[in-house]
Enzyme design. Sequence first.
Site, PDB file in Angstrom:
ATOM      1  N   GLY A  25       0.822  -1.199   0.000  1.00  8.84           N
ATOM      2  CA  GLY A  25       0.000   0.000   0.000  1.00  8.84           C
ATOM      3  C   GLY A  25       0.859   1.253   0.000  1.00  8.84           C
ATOM      4  N   SER A  42       9.194   4.115  -0.793  1.00  5.22           N
ATOM      5  CA  SER A  42       8.991   2.734  -1.232  1.00  5.22           C
ATOM      6  C   SER A  42       9.525   1.720  -0.219  1.00  5.22           C
ATOM      7  CB  SER A  42       9.700   2.526  -2.578  1.00  5.22           C
ATOM      8  OG  SER A  42       9.584   1.192  -3.017  1.00  5.22           O
ATOM      9  N   GLU A  73       4.027   3.343  -6.895  1.00 11.94           N
ATOM     10  CA  GLU A  73       2.773   3.787  -7.503  1.00 11.94           C
ATOM     11  C   GLU A  73       2.666   5.316  -7.575  1.00 11.94           C
ATOM     12  OE1 GLU A  73       1.260   1.725  -9.024  1.00 11.94           O
ATOM     13  OE2 GLU A  73       1.444  -0.215  -8.029  1.00 11.94           O
ATOM     14  N   HIS A  92      -3.786   3.820  -1.161  1.00 14.94           N
ATOM     15  CA  HIS A  92      -3.815   2.512  -1.825  1.00 14.94           C
ATOM     16  C   HIS A  92      -3.695   1.446  -0.745  1.00 14.94           C
ATOM     17  CE1 HIS A  92      -2.942  -0.977  -4.089  1.00 14.94           C
ATOM     18  NE2 HIS A  92      -1.626  -0.891  -4.066  1.00 14.94           N
ATOM     19  N   HIS A 156      -4.847  -6.881  -7.089  1.00 11.68           N
ATOM     20  CA  HIS A 156      -3.800  -6.077  -6.461  1.00 11.68           C
ATOM     21  C   HIS A 156      -4.243  -5.329  -5.206  1.00 11.68           C
ATOM     22  CE1 HIS A 156       0.064  -3.848  -6.695  1.00 11.68           C
ATOM     23  NE2 HIS A 156      -0.645  -2.846  -6.189  1.00 11.68           N
TER      24      HIS A 156
END
Length: 215
Positions: A25, A42, A73, A92, A156
Amino acid sequence: MDFKKCIVESGKKLENSGLTVETWGNISIRDPETGLVYLTPSAMKYSTIAEDDVVVCRLDGTIVEGHRKPTIETGLHLAVYRNREEVNAVIHTHPMYSMVYATQGKDIPLIIDEAAQAMGDTCKCTQYALPGSEKLAAECEKALGKEANSCLLHSHGAVCVGESMDAAFKVATVLEATARILYMIEATGGKPAGISPENVAAMKDFAKNHYGQGK
């Protein structure tokens, strides 16, 4: 508003929410005054992220601050902001019940009043695309359109958006609750009765213009 602090606190909130696991996420928030976007780094555990780890970039992806590699992302987040001027936060997630539908390529309809109020429109599932790809960013932008506040990324996870971080978290929570209810209905052989378009519109108007103090 301290946007870096918001990212750090929101990461901890996400980690403890049950909406994702490990480092999966990602989160971003946009400063509506400068247009700058603040992103989680990340592959770092949310509990370890400090304000110095937050990456800041422009809508074109140019990094203006931060020494960490931003979330894979980043392109997806920026695509959402470019397409939806009212959105200032993107989350996310990888929630279990929503994933039941994401892995089947199925949409999650507005079957409860809370969903009609918070989700904006049916939570559509994208076509499959590799994580971090331009195609996934485009698929997410397409699935959200101009009205929906959530979508599923095929096999995903989910993407939830809002005018603020609190609003985006509310969407994420309501989406997972809706998915869980839908799963239980289907698991017992049932089918949701659904809410008419007229009542969905009424719920959206109620949430936007009448629910809460000062409205």
